[in-house]
Design an enzyme around this catalytic site. Sequence first.
Site, short mmCIF file in Angstrom:
data_model
loop_
_atom_site.label_atom_id
_atom_site.label_comp_id
_atom_site.label_asym_id
_atom_site.label_seq_id
_atom_site.Cartn_x
_atom_site.Cartn_y
_atom_site.Cartn_z
CG HIS A 9 -0.19 0.03 2.53
ND1 HIS A 9 0.35 1.18 3.08
CD2 HIS A 9 0.13 -0.96 3.39
CE1 HIS A 9 0.94 0.90 4.22
NE2 HIS A 9 0.83 -0.40 4.44
CD GLU A 83 2.64 -5.84 7.98
OE1 GLU A 83 2.84 -7.04 7.71
OE2 GLU A 83 3.39 -4.92 7.60
#
Length: 215
Positions: A9, A83
């Site tokens: 990202h 994550e």
Amino acid sequence: MALFYLIRHGQTEWNLGGKMQGREDSPLTDLGKSQAHKAADETRDVSFTHCYYSPLGRTKATAEIILQNHNDITPVPNDDFLEIGFGIFEGTVNKRSDHRTVRSEHERELHNLWFAPQDYKGCPEDGEDFYQLQDRLYKGVEKLADKHDADDTVLIVSHCAAIRSVLNKCINRDMKDFWEEPRTEPASISIIHWNKGEKPEVLRYSGHDVPETVK
């Protein structure tokens, strides 16, 4: 040839402030949006067939920007690409440079996180260690390799440690070297050739050539 594009990202507000995000979230900065647009430009001519993203706002926003050039694809959330969990430390300022020295027992795990990942046991309250992270991410991509056709090109939008974990496993990098160069910058692009039943091959590591540390 099944190809997997793993893109981190773009920069977020918490990235900018040095905060640990993990499973928590913060919006893309203007720079982060520009980084995502750069990744979109670099993959404009890639014939993506599918897209999966870690089910958080920053990855979804990045995926949507990249897919502006691929209007026929709907991004699908996938928990496998979340994550690493940082437990109680999510949302706190914990820069790598702050933990080179262990000043107390409380700080030992944060030191290990950055400087001895092979000994990192996970942050308190639902934190993962790097072996758990690597197992989850590798199996996540492997499931997609089993699911999709050999000529598919799959976009996965995920996170720094998450992407590094699967790349490092593919190139047989020791866990102690988890954070070694090259870095996985925001919106950097990694590419893996991965067919069902075959050993995956990393073609691009976070926008760089594959490290020479391959065994």
